[in-house]
Design a protein around this motif. Structure first.
Motif, short mmCIF file in Angstrom:
data_model
loop_
_atom_site.label_atom_id
_atom_site.label_comp_id
_atom_site.label_asym_id
_atom_site.label_seq_id
_atom_site.Cartn_x
_atom_site.Cartn_y
_atom_site.Cartn_z
N SER A 119 -15.22 22.97 31.56
CA SER A 119 -15.84 22.39 32.93
C SER A 119 -17.17 23.03 33.20
O SER A 119 -17.26 24.31 32.82
CB SER A 119 -14.82 22.53 33.94
OG SER A 119 -13.78 21.84 33.48
N CYS A 120 -18.03 22.35 34.03
CA CYS A 120 -19.39 23.03 34.40
C CYS A 120 -19.55 22.85 35.92
O CYS A 120 -20.24 22.32 36.45
CB CYS A 120 -20.34 22.41 33.67
SG CYS A 120 -20.48 22.98 32.13
N LEU A 166 -24.52 21.26 29.23
CA LEU A 166 -23.32 20.50 28.81
C LEU A 166 -23.84 20.04 27.23
O LEU A 166 -23.05 20.04 26.61
CB LEU A 166 -23.29 19.43 29.69
CG LEU A 166 -22.74 19.34 31.12
CD1 LEU A 166 -22.97 18.16 31.86
CD2 LEU A 166 -21.27 19.54 31.21
N CYS A 167 -25.04 19.84 27.37
CA CYS A 167 -25.50 19.67 25.69
C CYS A 167 -25.32 20.83 24.83
O CYS A 167 -25.12 20.50 23.80
CB CYS A 167 -26.96 18.77 25.98
SG CYS A 167 -27.06 17.44 26.74
N TYR A 227 -23.32 23.08 25.18
CA TYR A 227 -21.66 23.07 24.83
C TYR A 227 -21.31 22.08 23.80
O TYR A 227 -20.65 22.35 22.76
CB TYR A 227 -20.85 22.98 26.03
CG TYR A 227 -20.66 23.93 26.89
CD1 TYR A 227 -20.79 25.34 26.49
CD2 TYR A 227 -20.60 24.04 28.24
CE1 TYR A 227 -20.51 26.41 27.26
CE2 TYR A 227 -20.42 24.96 29.28
CZ TYR A 227 -20.46 26.31 28.65
OH TYR A 227 -20.46 27.21 29.69
N ARG A 228 -21.94 20.96 23.71
CA ARG A 228 -21.43 19.79 22.83
C ARG A 228 -22.15 20.06 21.38
O ARG A 228 -21.39 19.90 20.37
CB ARG A 228 -22.07 18.43 23.39
CG ARG A 228 -21.98 17.33 22.59
CD ARG A 228 -20.34 16.99 22.14
NE ARG A 228 -19.80 16.32 23.33
CZ ARG A 228 -18.56 17.01 23.38
NH1 ARG A 228 -18.03 17.92 22.74
NH2 ARG A 228 -17.77 16.62 24.40
N ILE A 241 -15.29 18.10 27.28
CA ILE A 241 -16.16 18.43 28.42
C ILE A 241 -15.73 17.64 29.55
O ILE A 241 -15.55 16.35 29.64
CB ILE A 241 -17.49 18.28 27.99
CG1 ILE A 241 -17.97 19.32 27.03
CG2 ILE A 241 -18.46 18.78 29.28
CD1 ILE A 241 -19.45 19.40 26.63
N VAL A 245 -16.12 16.51 33.37
CA VAL A 245 -17.10 16.65 34.53
C VAL A 245 -16.60 16.15 36.07
O VAL A 245 -16.09 14.87 36.13
CB VAL A 245 -18.54 15.83 34.37
CG1 VAL A 245 -19.34 15.72 35.58
CG2 VAL A 245 -18.87 16.42 33.08
N ARG A 282 -22.96 11.54 36.84
CA ARG A 282 -21.59 11.48 36.14
C ARG A 282 -21.51 10.21 35.13
O ARG A 282 -21.27 10.32 34.06
CB ARG A 282 -20.24 11.46 37.05
CG ARG A 282 -20.02 12.48 38.08
CD ARG A 282 -18.93 12.40 38.58
NE ARG A 282 -17.61 12.81 38.28
CZ ARG A 282 -16.57 12.05 38.50
NH1 ARG A 282 -16.75 10.79 39.04
NH2 ARG A 282 -15.35 12.29 37.74
N VAL A 319 -23.76 11.21 32.29
CA VAL A 319 -23.29 12.37 31.28
C VAL A 319 -21.83 11.82 30.54
O VAL A 319 -21.64 12.14 29.76
CB VAL A 319 -22.93 13.83 32.00
CG1 VAL A 319 -24.39 14.19 32.52
CG2 VAL A 319 -21.92 13.68 33.10
N ALA A 334 -19.95 14.08 28.13
CA ALA A 334 -18.68 14.32 28.62
C ALA A 334 -17.73 13.57 28.17
O ALA A 334 -17.60 12.42 27.62
CB ALA A 334 -18.45 14.05 30.31
#
Ligand code: SF4
Length: 390
Positions: free
Chosen positions: A277-278, A305-306, A308-309, A317, A319, A328, A331, A336
Motif C-alpha cells: 500500500s502507499c 507505485l510504478c 514497486y510494480r 498493490i 490504493v 485512483r 492508477v 494498482a
C-alpha cells in the motif's frame, strides 16, 4: 507539534515489551541497513535507463527507479508497469472495503486521529452490530473485507477480533485484518478463524523518526512492528501487506525500505502473497497536524507505485480512498491491483448508525457501483474475488 510525554519518561523504543515474541532479526537488520545506505541522489539517467531495459529487476534497479533521476522517465515507467500488470493480473482490478469495528487505541502516534490522547468519540461494535455492518456491505456485492481496529488489546482482544473474522468469513470469501501486531501463535489462531492476510503499516522505517512519532503504547516498539509480517507468515497466513506512511520521513528511503522488506520476506517465504500500500499522510480529527517531512505529490506517488510494480511485478498493490477518484481511476489502469470502494472509516458507518469518529478524511466517497462503472470505462473488469475455498 506539542509533545506531552517528556523524553526522559519515554520507554526505549528498541526494547521488546513483556509478552512480545522475538524472532530471528536478520530480515529486520537487512531492511534497516538497506534504508540507511540508500542514496537516492547517487543515481543518474543512465542507471534509470538500465533499470528500465533490464529483463528482471533487483534492489539496485528498484533503487534507481525510486530516485529523482527517474522522474523524467515517468511515462515510460507507467507504460512498462501497465504491461507488467496486464501480464500478471490481466484486466482485473479487485474490489474490497474496510470495516472499522473499534477505534479504541492505546498508542500515542502523533499523526493519527485515533491516538489515545485525542478526544474523539470512541466506540466498539458488538457482534450483532458487526453482523449488521457485514450484511450491509455484502449486499453491495463485495466478497472481500478488511477488518480494522484501533490498536488496543484491552478493547479489542485477539478473541474479539477472531469472533469478528469468523463472522466475516460467513459473508465474505476473503478476510484480511489491519490490527495491532501479534505473536505468531495469535496469527495462527486468527488464520484458523478465517483470516487470509495481514496488513501492517510500518509508518516509517527510520528508527529515530519512529521514536519521535510514537510516544507511548506497544506500537512504540520498532522491532516488534517491523517483524509483524514475518510472524504472520510463521503463523500460516496466506499473504502479508507492507506500507510506509509517505510523508513521515524521507519518503524515497521509506518506500525503498518497504520494497526491500517485502523482497526479503518473499525470498524467505516463497509461498507468501505480497502486497503494497502507499498511503500518504491525511488530515486527522482534532489533530494538531504533523506536517509532511517531504512533499509527496501525485507524480511522486505514481513513480513509487510504478517502481514497486517493476521491481516485484507479481505483487498486489492497493490504493485506498485517501487518494482522489481521478487519481485512483488512472492508477487502477496502470498499476494498482486492488482498490477499496464504498468506504466509511467511522465505527458503524455502513448501516448509517455511526457510533464513533473516523480515523481520517477520505478523498473518494464513491459507492461500489460507481467504482465498478469507472473500472469498466477503462476496459477493466472489477473482480470481487479469485479464491474459492471448498
Ligand atoms: S496509527 Fe494506529 S496505533 Fe497509532 S494512534 Fe492511530 S490507530 Fe492507534
Amino acid at each position: 507539534m506539542s509533545v506531552t510525554i517528556e523524553k526522559s519518561r519515554r520507554t526505549d523504543h528498541m526494547a521488546y515489551m513483556e509478552g512480545m515474541e522475538q524472532i530471528d532479526p536478520t530480515v529486520r537488520n537487512e531492511v534497516v541497513a538497506a534504508r540507511e545506505s540508500y542514496d537516492a541522489a547517487s543515481f543518474g539517467p543512465g542507471d534509470v535507463r538500465r533499470a528500465l531495459s533490464a529483463s528482471s529487476r533487483g534492489p539496485r534497479e528498484f533503487a534507481a527507479l525510486l530516485s529523482p533521476a527517474a522522474a523524467p522517465f515517468l511515462e515510460e515507467m507507467a507504460r512498462l508497469a501497465r504491461e507488467e500488470k496486464r501480464r500478471w493480473f490481466g484486466d482485473n482490478v479487485y474490489l474490497f472495503t474496510p470495516l472499522y469495528i473499534s477505534n479504541y487505541c492505546e498508542n500515542y502516534c502523533v499523526y493519527c486521529g485515533f491516538n489515545c490522547r485525542n478526544k474523539i468519540r470512541r466506540a466498539k461494535l458488538n457482534m450483532e452490530e458487526i453482523e449488521r455492518e457485514l450484511q450491509a456491505i455484502a449486499r453491495t456485492g463485495l466478497e472481500e473485507i478488511l477488518i480494522l481496529t484501533g490498536e488496543s488489546r484491552k478493547a479489542s482482544g485477539v478473541e474479539y477480533i477472531g469472533d469478528a473474522c469468523a463472522l466475516a468469513s460467513k459473508y465474505f470469501k476473503t478476510v484480511g485484518i489491519e490490527v495491532y501486531p501479534m505473536n505468531s501463535d495469535e496469527y495462527a489462531y486468527l488464520h484458523k478463524r478465517g483470516v487470509d492476510y495481514v496488513t501492517v503499516f510500518q509508518e516509517t522505517y527510520d528508527s529515530d523518526r519512529y521514536e519521535k512519532l510514537h510516544l507511548a503504547g506497544h506500537k512504540r516498539v520498532f522491532p516488534y512492528r517491523l517483524e509483524a509480517q514475518e510472524r504472520a507468515l510463521m503463523g500460516g497466513m496466506r499473504g502479508v501487506a507492507f506500507a510506509a506512511l509517505l510523508g513521515l520521513s524521507d519518503f524515497r528511503r521509506d518506500a525503498y525500505a518497504a520494497g526491500i522488506h517485502a523482497y526479503l520476506l518473499q525470498r524467505k517465504y516463497p509461498r507468501a502473497e505480497i502486497s503494497f500500500s502507499c498511503p500518504r499522510l491525511r488530515p486527522i480529527v482534532g489533530g494538531e497536524g504533523v506536517q509532511p517531512a517531504d512533499n509527496v505529490g501525485e507524480r511522486e506517488l505514481l513513480q513509487i507505485l510504478c517502481a514497486y510494480r517493476l521491481f516485484m511485478p507479481f505483487a498486489g498493490i492497493t490504493v485506498s480512498t485517501r487518494e482522489r477518484a481521478g487519481f485512483r481511476d488512472n492508477v487502477m489502469d496502470i498499476v494498482a491491483t486492488k482498490i477499496s470502494a464504498g468506504v466509511s472509516t467511522g465505527i458503524g458507518g455502513h448501516t448509517g448508525e455511526e457510533k464513533g469518529d473516523d480515523q481520517f478524511e477520505i478523498a473518494d466517497n464513491r459507492s461500489v457501483d460507481e467504482v465498478t462503472a469507472a473500472a469498466r470505462e477503462r476496459g477493466l473488469s472489477a473482480v470481487t474475488n479469485d479464491y474459492i475455498y471448498l
